[in-house]
Structures are given as C-alpha cells and as structure tokens.
Design a protein around this motif. Structure first.
Motif, PDB file in Angstrom:
ATOM      1  N   SER A 173       3.133   5.709  -3.221  1.00 39.96           N
ATOM      2  CA  SER A 173       4.318   6.473  -3.776  1.00 39.96           C
ATOM      3  C   SER A 173       3.975   6.631  -5.167  1.00 39.96           C
ATOM      4  O   SER A 173       4.426   7.901  -5.639  1.00 39.96           O
ATOM      5  CB  SER A 173       5.304   5.601  -3.440  1.00 39.96           C
ATOM      6  N   LEU A 174       3.618   5.664  -5.982  1.00 36.08           N
ATOM      7  CA  LEU A 174       3.271   5.773  -7.230  1.00 36.08           C
ATOM      8  C   LEU A 174       2.134   6.771  -7.370  1.00 36.08           C
ATOM      9  O   LEU A 174       2.254   7.683  -8.602  1.00 36.08           O
ATOM     10  CB  LEU A 174       2.710   4.665  -7.969  1.00 36.08           C
ATOM     11  N   VAL A 175       1.151   6.701  -6.720  1.00 33.27           N
ATOM     12  CA  VAL A 175      -0.012   7.715  -6.778  1.00 33.27           C
ATOM     13  C   VAL A 175       0.694   9.065  -6.482  1.00 33.27           C
ATOM     14  O   VAL A 175       0.431  10.197  -7.178  1.00 33.27           O
ATOM     15  CB  VAL A 175      -1.073   7.508  -5.703  1.00 33.27           C
ATOM     16  N   GLY A 176       1.635   9.026  -5.365  1.00 32.25           N
ATOM     17  CA  GLY A 176       2.241  10.558  -5.145  1.00 32.25           C
ATOM     18  C   GLY A 176       2.993  11.199  -6.294  1.00 32.25           C
ATOM     19  O   GLY A 176       3.088  12.369  -6.465  1.00 32.25           O
ATOM     20  N   MET A 177       3.643  10.447  -7.040  1.00 26.60           N
ATOM     21  CA  MET A 177       4.249  10.752  -8.336  1.00 26.60           C
ATOM     22  C   MET A 177       3.553  11.666  -9.276  1.00 26.60           C
ATOM     23  O   MET A 177       3.643  12.474  -9.683  1.00 26.60           O
ATOM     24  CB  MET A 177       5.156   9.972  -9.028  1.00 26.60           C
ATOM     25  N   ALA A 178       2.210  10.989  -9.295  1.00 21.27           N
ATOM     26  CA  ALA A 178       1.188  11.639  -9.995  1.00 21.27           C
ATOM     27  C   ALA A 178       0.739  12.616  -9.738  1.00 21.27           C
ATOM     28  O   ALA A 178       0.284  13.724 -10.188  1.00 21.27           O
ATOM     29  CB  ALA A 178      -0.021  10.555 -10.580  1.00 21.27           C
ATOM     30  N   LEU A 179       0.381  12.808  -8.194  1.00 27.14           N
ATOM     31  CA  LEU A 179      -0.034  13.823  -7.472  1.00 27.14           C
ATOM     32  C   LEU A 179       0.671  15.140  -7.617  1.00 27.14           C
ATOM     33  O   LEU A 179       0.255  16.078  -7.645  1.00 27.14           O
ATOM     34  CB  LEU A 179      -0.195  13.600  -6.128  1.00 27.14           C
TER      35      LEU A 179
ATOM     36  N   GLY B 208       6.156  14.970  -0.474  1.00 27.27           N
ATOM     37  CA  GLY B 208       6.113  13.732  -1.253  1.00 27.27           C
ATOM     38  C   GLY B 208       6.798  12.633  -0.589  1.00 27.27           C
ATOM     39  O   GLY B 208       6.360  11.472  -0.884  1.00 27.27           O
ATOM     40  N   ILE B 209       7.562  12.707   0.270  1.00 21.26           N
ATOM     41  CA  ILE B 209       8.307  11.652   0.951  1.00 21.26           C
ATOM     42  C   ILE B 209       7.340  11.142   2.224  1.00 21.26           C
ATOM     43  O   ILE B 209       7.150  10.161   2.550  1.00 21.26           O
ATOM     44  CB  ILE B 209       9.561  12.134   1.710  1.00 21.26           C
ATOM     45  N   ALA B 210       6.899  12.142   2.828  1.00 21.38           N
ATOM     46  CA  ALA B 210       6.183  11.865   4.158  1.00 21.38           C
ATOM     47  C   ALA B 210       4.716  11.223   3.711  1.00 21.38           C
ATOM     48  O   ALA B 210       4.346  10.179   4.411  1.00 21.38           O
ATOM     49  CB  ALA B 210       5.942  13.175   4.936  1.00 21.38           C
ATOM     50  N   ILE B 211       3.789  11.837   3.093  1.00 22.08           N
ATOM     51  CA  ILE B 211       2.469  11.606   2.925  1.00 22.08           C
ATOM     52  C   ILE B 211       2.115  10.298   2.563  1.00 22.08           C
ATOM     53  O   ILE B 211       1.189   9.379   3.035  1.00 22.08           O
ATOM     54  CB  ILE B 211       1.574  12.587   2.112  1.00 22.08           C
ATOM     55  N   PRO B 212       2.968   9.507   1.664  1.00 20.74           N
ATOM     56  CA  PRO B 212       2.486   8.040   1.241  1.00 20.74           C
ATOM     57  C   PRO B 212       2.942   7.136   2.310  1.00 20.74           C
ATOM     58  O   PRO B 212       2.253   6.181   2.602  1.00 20.74           O
ATOM     59  CB  PRO B 212       3.450   7.607   0.136  1.00 20.74           C
ATOM     60  N   ASN B 213       4.046   7.447   3.192  1.00 18.89           N
ATOM     61  CA  ASN B 213       4.232   6.571   4.488  1.00 18.89           C
ATOM     62  C   ASN B 213       3.130   6.718   5.565  1.00 18.89           C
ATOM     63  O   ASN B 213       2.855   5.728   6.123  1.00 18.89           O
ATOM     64  CB  ASN B 213       5.718   6.879   4.722  1.00 18.89           C
ATOM     65  N   VAL B 214       2.731   7.794   5.720  1.00 22.28           N
ATOM     66  CA  VAL B 214       1.768   8.194   6.762  1.00 22.28           C
ATOM     67  C   VAL B 214       0.449   7.359   6.512  1.00 22.28           C
ATOM     68  O   VAL B 214      -0.029   6.596   7.342  1.00 22.28           O
ATOM     69  CB  VAL B 214       1.597   9.662   7.222  1.00 22.28           C
ATOM     70  N   LEU B 215       0.135   7.788   5.243  1.00 27.17           N
ATOM     71  CA  LEU B 215      -1.352   7.149   4.849  1.00 27.17           C
ATOM     72  C   LEU B 215      -1.378   5.768   4.660  1.00 27.17           C
ATOM     73  O   LEU B 215      -2.233   5.138   5.109  1.00 27.17           O
ATOM     74  CB  LEU B 215      -1.743   7.779   3.427  1.00 27.17           C
ATOM     75  N   GLY B 216      -0.007   5.157   4.354  1.00 24.21           N
ATOM     76  CA  GLY B 216      -0.105   3.549   4.057  1.00 24.21           C
ATOM     77  C   GLY B 216       0.073   2.960   5.485  1.00 24.21           C
ATOM     78  O   GLY B 216      -0.388   1.705   5.400  1.00 24.21           O
ATOM     79  N   GLN B 217       0.494   3.803   6.461  1.00 25.95           N
ATOM     80  CA  GLN B 217       0.597   2.816   7.762  1.00 25.95           C
ATOM     81  C   GLN B 217      -0.675   3.236   8.898  1.00 25.95           C
ATOM     82  O   GLN B 217      -0.937   2.554   9.730  1.00 25.95           O
ATOM     83  CB  GLN B 217       1.812   3.177   8.356  1.00 25.95           C
ATOM     84  N   ALA B 218      -1.453   4.330   8.394  1.00 25.63           N
ATOM     85  CA  ALA B 218      -2.301   4.928   9.462  1.00 25.63           C
ATOM     86  C   ALA B 218      -3.459   4.215  10.075  1.00 25.63           C
ATOM     87  O   ALA B 218      -3.635   3.831  11.250  1.00 25.63           O
ATOM     88  CB  ALA B 218      -2.711   6.247   8.853  1.00 25.63           C
TER      89      ALA B 218
ATOM     90  N   LEU C  17       0.712  -1.171   0.058  1.00 27.93           N
ATOM     91  CA  LEU C  17      -0.125   0.187   0.083  1.00 27.93           C
ATOM     92  C   LEU C  17       0.910   1.286  -0.127  1.00 27.93           C
ATOM     93  O   LEU C  17       0.751   2.301  -0.495  1.00 27.93           O
ATOM     94  CB  LEU C  17      -1.031  -0.086   1.333  1.00 27.93           C
ATOM     95  N   ALA C  18       2.032   1.225   0.796  1.00 22.12           N
ATOM     96  CA  ALA C  18       2.713   2.488   0.955  1.00 22.12           C
ATOM     97  C   ALA C  18       3.485   2.679  -0.664  1.00 22.12           C
ATOM     98  O   ALA C  18       3.586   3.683  -0.991  1.00 22.12           O
ATOM     99  CB  ALA C  18       4.057   2.346   1.897  1.00 22.12           C
ATOM    100  N   ARG C  19       3.994   1.540  -1.217  1.00 19.58           N
ATOM    101  CA  ARG C  19       4.587   1.682  -2.617  1.00 19.58           C
ATOM    102  C   ARG C  19       3.391   2.362  -3.650  1.00 19.58           C
ATOM    103  O   ARG C  19       3.615   2.954  -4.475  1.00 19.58           O
ATOM    104  CB  ARG C  19       5.162   0.364  -3.183  1.00 19.58           C
ATOM    105  N   THR C  20       2.086   1.711  -3.372  1.00 13.41           N
ATOM    106  CA  THR C  20       1.150   2.098  -4.325  1.00 13.41           C
ATOM    107  C   THR C  20       0.977   3.786  -4.104  1.00 13.41           C
ATOM    108  O   THR C  20       0.780   4.550  -5.007  1.00 13.41           O
ATOM    109  CB  THR C  20      -0.305   1.461  -4.164  1.00 13.41           C
TER     110      THR C  20
END
Length: 382
Positions: free
Chosen positions: A132-138, A308-318, A127-130
């Motif tokens: 991250s991919l989404v984050g690159m588009a965002l 870009g670094i923080a949000i994928p990790n926080v959302l992926g774990q929350a 989920l965190a990797r997904t």
C-alpha cells in the motif's frame, strides 16, 4: 541492512516498469506518424511490451533465486539500457517493436525482483501494508511518465523518449549497484520450476489472483494505450493527455491511501477487493456513457482509484503458500498475469473501445470477488 535504508530504492525500482510504460505511451501517436502505421498497429506496441515483459518476469524470477536478487536486477537494467539506446537508430516499425520487446524483458526485473526482495522481508498483513505504501508512490508514476513523455515527444519525437528511458535505467543501475542488498535466503528450494509451475497452474487461488491483477491492469493501461487517439478523435490538444496523468495519479494515490487506512482499521483484503471491483465497474459504465466528451476523464478517477485499492491486496495475498520458493513462484505468477494482460491489451488495440474494455474488466473483477477458493498447496513441495 535495515529495510528503511533500501525501501526508497525498492519503490523506485517498482516504479520503473510503470514509468517506462506510461512515459512510452505519448510516443504511440508519433510511432504512427513516423512509421506510417495506423493507430491500431501503433497501439500494439504496448501489447508487444507486455508479452515480452511476461517472459522477462519468468527469467528474472528464476535468476534471482539462482544467482541472487542483486545480480538479477543489475542484468535487467543493463539490458533495458542497451535496448533503449539501440531503438534510437532503427528504421522500421518492426525493428522498433523488437527493441521494445528487449527493453520489456529488461524492465521485468524491476517488477519481479523487487517484489521478491519485499516478500523476503515481509509477509501477511505487513506485506499488504508495504504494498500500500508502495502503491501511493506508484500512483505518481503515470503523472510523471505522461508529463515527461509528452515533453520529450514534443521536443525530440519518440527518440527523445527512448533516450530518456535509457538515462533513467542507467541511473537506477548505479543506485542498485550502490544500495541494493542481497536478501536471498540461505536455505531455498532448488530446480523447482516444473513442479512449482504444475502446482500453481492447478491452484484456483493463484488463477483468481492472476485474473484480478490482469483485470485491473488492463483497465488502467487501456487508457494509456488509447488515450492519445481518443484526444485526437475529440479534437482536443494532445497536451491535455499529458496533463490528465496528474489527475489520474491523484485518484490512484487516493485509492492507495484509503486502502492503507482501511487495512489499518481491520478491514479484510477480500472486502477491499470487492469495493475496488464495484468502483471499476461503475467507473467503466460512466466512461462508456461519456465517451464523446472529455468529461469521460471524471469517471476514470474511479477506475484508477479502484486500481490503487485492489492491487496491494491481491499481490500481498497471492503467494502466501509459496514462501520457500518466492522467486520461482513470483516468476510463474508474473508470467500468468502478464500473459493475460498482453492478451487483453491485444484486444484493446483491436477494438479501440475504452468504455467497453473497462466494463468487461469490472464485470470480471466482480465475478472473481465471490467466495475465495483455497490454495491447493497445503504441504511443502518436495
């Protein structure tokens, strides 16, 4: 349906709220002119947007558990389209704010429902990797939003922005109707809002996650809220505010790409969150020091890279402990962090201080990146 067939739509739907917010921000100066309100009042339009968005997250999160992911998304996009069309004919600033509150309620479906769809399909590191991919588009959303927003405002005023947003929402409605599958699990918790909410409000891990999401979002959107007025104060052509989105998008995209690479090489999400917090604080200090020059944009790159670094990790774990009721938990979690964002943006509008805001957000993030608290939820809710 295979995930790869609807992932582009999921990315577009997640981009939609951010596109709406950033495409909308160049119109803030036009709001001030057309309705004869000061910059502080015009900036509060984003505050209203975020607060309404928070309650929209709750409504759509609950609805997507009860009626399904697909219907909830369609209802939300329809509401946004209707509100944006209505905004074309308002005659007072208060009426404009009311239409934007309704639009924000609709846009919230793009966030919580799409995140729920992704959480239905992925978990943990995947989920965190997904994300991250989404984050690159965002990351390209601000560049698109600012550039298109500036063009629409210059050509047609704020009404051009409203019409453009209505058209975008209508296109997404049609795409969703054609391509979004229903991913709601057959076995799910029922009527769990009150109990889920009580558990989450007492959960220190959830509060840590919500505060981190809020800190990085306030840092990002403080620029979009204050940027038009900063460029006016520096006697710089407002077009450069639109162009700045391209540079900042490159920074956010670099952060998302770096995050994915570091995750792939085994770095822990907690380590990456700490890195992002340090970047945010350092960037904020530099922005404050350079506040009287357009060169303040250079350290803003560190700020958006941190996002870009923080949000994928926080959302992926929350919400890893709430998988059996992910829509309802996503609603409560979204309400928490969007209320925090709305309160923060209210203060940003009052203070009109970009550098100070970034420093406070950076210090908050650093403080939250110590030892992680454990989630209180170790047993399924009944």
């Amino acid at each position: 349906m295979r995930t790869s067939t609807y992932l582009p739509l999921a990315i577009a739907l997640l981009m939609f709220p951010q596109l709406a917010q950033t495409l909308y921000s160049p119109a803030l100066a036009d709001f001030a002119t057309m309705f004869s309100v000061p910059p502080e009042a015009a900036s509060q339009a984003l505050t209203v947007y975020f607060l309404a968005f928070a309650f929209g997250v709750v409504g759509w999160g609950l609805l997507c558990d009860r009626v399904g992911r697909r219907p909830a998304m369609l209802y939300g996009l329809a509401l946004f389209t209707t509100a944006s069309v209505t905004a074309l004919s308002v005659e007072t600033f208060e009426a404009l704010l009311a239409t934007q509150a309704l639009a924000a309620l609709g846009a919230a479906a793009g966030s919580v429902v799409t995140q729920t769809v992704l959480r239905d399909q992925f978990s943990g590191p995947a989920l965190a990797r997904t994300f991250s991919l989404v984050g690159m588009a965002l990351a390209i959303s601000p560049a698109i939003g600012l550039a298109v927003g500036m063009g629409l405002v210059q050509g047609f005023g704020y009404r051009g922005t409203m019409l453009g947003l209505a058209g975008l929402a209508a296109v997404l409605w049609a795409w969703t109707a054609a391509a979004l599958p229903e991913t709601r699990p057959a076995v799910r918790a029922r009527n769990a809002l009150a109990q889920t909410g009580r558990t989450m409000l007492a959960d220190p891990f959830i509060w840590r996650s919500a505060l981190l999401v809020a800190a990085f979002n306030i840092a990002l959107f403080s620029y979009y809220s204050l940027g038009p007025f900063i460029f006016q104060r520096l006697h710089t052509a407002l077009e450069w505010y639109g162009y700045s989105g391209v540079m900042l998008a490159a920074g956010a995209s670099s952060g998302s790409w770096l995050n994915k690479r570091l995750l792939d090489t085994g770095h822990a999400p907690a380590t990456l969150e700490t890195l992002a917090a340090a970047l945010l604080l350092g960037g904020g200090i530099a922005v404050h020091a350079m506040r009287d020059s357009v060169w303040f944009l250079a350290p803003m790159l560190a700020v958006v890279m941190a996002f870009g670094i923080a949000i994928p990790n926080v959302l992926g774990q929350a919400l890893r402990a709430y998988g059996d009721r992910i829509g309802t938990a996503g609603a409560v979690f979204g309400l928490m962090y969007y209320l925090l964002i709305g309160a923060g943006m209210l203060l940003v509008g009052w203070t009109q201080a970009l550098g100070g805001t970034l420093i406070v957000c950076g210090c908050t993030a650093i403080g939250l990146c110590g030892p992680r608290p454990r989630s209180l939820r170790t047993q399924p809710l009944q």
